[in-house]
Scaffold this motif. Structure first.
Motif, PDB file in Angstrom:
ATOM      1  N   GLN A 100      35.601  32.540  49.882  1.00 28.49           N
ATOM      2  CA  GLN A 100      35.308  32.944  48.499  1.00 28.49           C
ATOM      3  C   GLN A 100      33.977  33.770  48.617  1.00 28.49           C
ATOM      4  O   GLN A 100      33.622  34.388  47.765  1.00 28.49           O
ATOM      5  CB  GLN A 100      35.689  31.911  47.469  1.00 28.49           C
ATOM      6  N   GLY A 101      33.004  32.790  49.394  1.00 30.24           N
ATOM      7  CA  GLY A 101      31.784  33.363  49.402  1.00 30.24           C
ATOM      8  C   GLY A 101      31.528  34.641  49.914  1.00 30.24           C
ATOM      9  O   GLY A 101      30.808  35.700  49.345  1.00 30.24           O
ATOM     10  N   GLU A 102      31.883  34.857  51.086  1.00 32.36           N
ATOM     11  CA  GLU A 102      32.076  36.149  51.775  1.00 32.36           C
ATOM     12  C   GLU A 102      32.753  37.320  50.914  1.00 32.36           C
ATOM     13  O   GLU A 102      32.370  38.271  50.997  1.00 32.36           O
ATOM     14  CB  GLU A 102      32.798  36.031  53.164  1.00 32.36           C
ATOM     15  N   SER A 103      33.814  36.884  50.172  1.00 25.66           N
ATOM     16  CA  SER A 103      34.377  37.784  49.336  1.00 25.66           C
ATOM     17  C   SER A 103      33.718  38.418  48.355  1.00 25.66           C
ATOM     18  O   SER A 103      33.511  39.520  47.808  1.00 25.66           O
ATOM     19  CB  SER A 103      35.729  37.183  48.832  1.00 25.66           C
ATOM     20  N   LEU A 104      32.812  37.246  47.750  1.00 25.33           N
ATOM     21  CA  LEU A 104      31.875  37.770  46.786  1.00 25.33           C
ATOM     22  C   LEU A 104      30.925  38.633  47.252  1.00 25.33           C
ATOM     23  O   LEU A 104      30.447  39.823  46.441  1.00 25.33           O
ATOM     24  CB  LEU A 104      31.220  36.255  45.929  1.00 25.33           C
ATOM     25  N   GLY A 107      32.310  42.209  47.475  1.00 28.18           N
ATOM     26  CA  GLY A 107      32.310  42.677  46.167  1.00 28.18           C
ATOM     27  C   GLY A 107      31.139  43.145  45.565  1.00 28.18           C
ATOM     28  O   GLY A 107      30.955  44.217  45.121  1.00 28.18           O
ATOM     29  N   LEU A 108      30.089  42.326  45.887  1.00 21.73           N
ATOM     30  CA  LEU A 108      28.820  42.917  45.376  1.00 21.73           C
ATOM     31  C   LEU A 108      28.184  44.015  46.249  1.00 21.73           C
ATOM     32  O   LEU A 108      27.545  45.034  45.476  1.00 21.73           O
ATOM     33  CB  LEU A 108      27.735  41.575  45.440  1.00 21.73           C
TER      34      LEU A 108
END
Length: 123
Positions: A100-104, A107-108
């Motif tokens: 989830q952190g990597e996905s965030l 996305g940024l």
């Protein structure tokens, strides 16, 4: 009996997240008294998610070896196996957190790229 891996994981995640909950930290440290060595100590001291994952994997290997060497008639045997299930579940949760952190981050990065496409900056 205590679930050293879970308490060490809690401490490691408190480090990573910058959690300042003194009572939670003290509780975990009390549970780990006399057991802070090897992967458990490294996990408790982890400062990044990659360190948490690496040391949790090592702690799981040690726990699996402990269970393999245990006598199935030992009253603590079922607890140790339950501990293994709980730690494996925690390992999956840490992987989800990392994903989830990597996905965030992705996305940024994409939002930043789209913003510059929509509003080019002259350099």
């Amino acid at each position: 009996m205590s679930c050293y891996e879970i308490e060490a994981l809690r401490l490691g995640l408190m480090n990573v997240l910058g959690t300042e909950d003194r009572s939670a930290r003290e509780h975990a440290e009390t549970e780990l008294e006399g057991h802070l060595d090897g992967p458990i100590e490294a996990l408790a001291d982890a400062e990044t998610l990659s360190e948490v994952q690496r040391h949790l994997d090592s702690a799981l290997v040690d726990l699996e070896a402990e269970i393999a060497a245990a006598d199935p008639d030992d009253p603590a045997y079922d607890y140790k196996r339950g501990r293994l299930v709980a730690v494996r579940d925690a390992e999956r949760a840490v992987h989800r957190l990392t994903d989830q952190g990597e996905s965030l981050l992705d996305g940024l990065g994409e939002a930043h790229h789209v913003l510059h496409e929509a509003f080019p900056v002259d350099e």
